[in-house]
Design an enzyme around this catalytic site. Structure first.
Site, PDB file in Angstrom:
ATOM      1  N   ASP A   1      33.038  43.035  20.922  1.00 24.94           N
ATOM      2  CA  ASP A   1      33.488  41.831  20.627  1.00 24.94           C
ATOM      3  C   ASP A   1      32.368  40.457  20.571  1.00 24.94           C
ATOM      4  OD1 ASP A   1      35.834  43.154  21.466  1.00 24.94           O
ATOM      5  OD2 ASP A   1      36.279  41.563  23.017  1.00 24.94           O
TER       6      ASP A   1
ATOM      7  N   GLU B   1      44.714  40.665  23.497  1.00 23.28           N
ATOM      8  CA  GLU B   1      43.479  40.631  23.780  1.00 23.28           C
ATOM      9  C   GLU B   1      42.737  39.393  22.924  1.00 23.28           C
ATOM     10  OE1 GLU B   1      42.000  44.671  24.998  1.00 23.28           O
ATOM     11  OE2 GLU B   1      41.630  44.458  22.919  1.00 23.28           O
TER      12      GLU B   1
HETATM   13  C1  FRU Z   1      38.747  43.664  23.362  1.00 23.68           C
HETATM   14  C2  FRU Z   1      38.250  43.933  24.773  1.00 23.68           C
HETATM   15  C3  FRU Z   1      38.534  42.737  25.355  1.00 23.68           C
HETATM   16  C4  FRU Z   1      37.786  42.858  26.608  1.00 23.68           C
HETATM   17  C5  FRU Z   1      36.359  43.440  26.170  1.00 23.68           C
HETATM   18  C6  FRU Z   1      35.572  44.598  26.837  1.00 23.68           C
HETATM   19  O1  FRU Z   1      37.720  44.600  22.391  1.00 23.68           O
HETATM   20  O2  FRU Z   1      39.133  44.984  24.962  1.00 23.68           O
HETATM   21  O3  FRU Z   1      39.910  42.556  25.663  1.00 23.68           O
HETATM   22  O4  FRU Z   1      37.379  41.869  27.220  1.00 23.68           O
HETATM   23  O5  FRU Z   1      36.888  44.221  24.698  1.00 23.68           O
HETATM   24  O6  FRU Z   1      34.489  45.269  26.193  1.00 23.68           O
END
Ligand code: FRU
Length: 468
Positions: A22, A199
């Site tokens: 992300d 998320e």
């Molecule tokens: C989304 C996610 C978020 C988390 C991150 C962990 O892709 O699962 O919810 O903070 O990636 O790398």
């Protein structure tokens, strides 16, 4: 690199080595767009997550910087996703010297999987970071998935507002100083798609075409996307500083492709044309850890400007490449796409292809790479759909070979445009300036070298091909 270099995008950010997911903490200050990201400095699969850092002045040329926030294996843990804000009025009291403090909000994820919300501070305008001594600022209330805090300044209530993901809903909090947070309520248990965990939310105002303010809530979800795996849904509604009330019931997707996930927007552009610019992670949890780039994994989408538009009375959210792309591009060829026509694609460049589809009821294009590998792109007015077929595109494991189907979100007209941006292993498709969008990665053994027109029923559409 022993990995084919044509998979590496030139105008999209990707880390030189190792794993990325992300985008995080995007903040604009002093002419610099800062982009942080989920990063594993120790390898090219997900793990030991830090915040990596990259910067750009034009949103197209990125420079990778040293890691901004390191994980704490023996302490609060990995540094999961979140945002960052410029604290112009120093409400936090973190200011040292001339620069307003920049404050990042993120999730600490410890060895037992417990997720809490924490802060980090930069007093030099976003370059160097220190974690707050009193982390966490929000302890875990007994919720397994409790993460990805995104904060913004809510001017009319003069408070910071945080939105974060809590399993099957989002939570809202508010604060005067970014340190002490008050729980406001939640949204989503009975709204939107629930095929997976929620998320990376984001919440921000946009103007309607009539000039009224509306609030947009983005929520990524995995799995449950319209074409499998990860995707981002959105809600349009009102937010009064405490409560979000949506104005529609149906599920809406920001992008129908498989590869635009966890996208959030930049802080720091308020009062600078009030642009609302999003970047997403151009991958999908279904295959992100397996894609064949091996020594690096993950790239970001092109930065996209978000905007509201109306289609048959409905208010919808569009996303189009930022205007910086148009400014940077150079015309390579132009002409008409009649059936049987072949257009050469210059190698080693990011490409931006624009097609005036006119009243053609159906357009079918084949993008060819080397020895018979191809991507098939169909825009059908008749069937009201945009299709991308990756089944013969090269590496097609872990579900990447599925055909991607995007129902046209809006109605086509005689001026409709189909735009395709191709850069390394990514294809971003926009109909009518991103009213319908489809983003997908592909891994052909050789670079795409030509475009063939398989079907152009009706008029012969004009095209312009640019390099970026
Ligand atoms: C989304 C996610 C978020 C988390 C991150 C962990 O892709 O699962 O919810 O903070 O990636 O790398």
């Amino acid at each position: 690199e022993r990995v084919p270099s044509h998979w590496r995008p030139r105008r999209h950010f990707s880390p030189a080595r190792n794993w990325m997911n992300d985008p995080n903490g995007m903040v604009y200050l002093d002419g610099v767009f800062h982009l942080f990201f989920q990063y594993n400095p120790g390898g090219s699969v997900w793990g030991d997550i830090h915040w990596g850092h990259a910067v750009s002045r034009d949103l197209l040329h990125w420079q990778e910087k040293p890691v901004a926030l390191a994980s704490e294996p023996d302490g609060l843990g990995m540094i999961f996703s979140g945002g960052a804000v410029v604290d112009w009025e120093n409400t936090s009291g973190f200011q040292r010297g001339e620069n307003p403090p920049v404050v990042a909000t993120f999730t600490h994820h410890d060895g037992n999987g417990v997720q809490v919300q924490s802060l980090a501070i930069s007093t030099d305008g976003g370059w160097r970071w220190e974690k707050y001594a009193d982390n966490p600022v929000i302890p875990n209330p007994g919720i397994k998935d409790f993460r990805d805090p995104k904060v913004f300044w809510h001017a009319s209530s003069r408070r910071w507002v945080m939105v974060l993901a809590a399993g099957d809903r989002v939570h809202f909090y508010r604060s005067r100083d970014l340190k002490e947070w008050e729980f406001l309520g939640d949204f989503g248990e009975k709204a939107g798609d629930h095929g997976g965990v929620w998320e990376c939310p984001d919440l921000f105002p946009l103007k309607t075409p009539e000039g009224e303010e509306r609030w947009c809530l983005l929520v990524s979800i995995n799995p449950g996307g319209p074409n499998g795996g990860s995707a981002t849904q959105y809600f349009i509604g009102d937010f009064d500083g405490e409560r979000f009330v949506p104005e529609h019931q149906e599920v809406r997707w920001l992008d129908y492709g498989t590869d635009n996930y966890a996208g959030v927007t930049w802080d720091g552009l308020q009062g600078r044309g009030d642009r609302r610019i999003l970047v997403g992670w151009m991958s999908n949890w279904d295959y992100a850890n397996k894609v064949p780039t091996e020594i690096w994994r993950g790239a970001m989408t092109l930065p996209r400007e978000l905007y509201l538009y109306r289609d048959q009375e409905r208010l919808l959210l569009g996303n189009r490449p930022v205007t910086e792309v148009q400014v940077a591009r150079t015309l390579h060829s132009e002409g008409v796409l009649e059936r049987g026509k072949v257009v050469q694609l210059p190698g080693g460049n990011a490409l931006d292809l624009s097609i005036s589809v006119g009243s053609a009821p159906e357009l079918e294009l084949e993008f060819l790479a080397g020895d018979g590998e191809r991507l098939l792109l169909t825009l059908s007015r008749e069937r009201g759909v945009l299709l991308l077929d990756r089944r013969e595109s090269g590496w097609v494991e872990e579900g990447l070979g599925r055909e991607i189907r995007a129902p046209l979100v809006h109605s086509l007209n005689r001026d409709s445009e189909l735009r395709v941006v191709i850069d390394g292993s990514a294809m971003e498709i926009f109909v009518d300036g991103g009213k319908t969008a489809l983003t997908a990665v592909f891994f052909s053994s050789e670079p795409l070298s030509r475009l063939a027109v398989l079907r152009a029923a009706g008029l012969s559409p004009a095209y312009s091909l640019y390099t970026i």
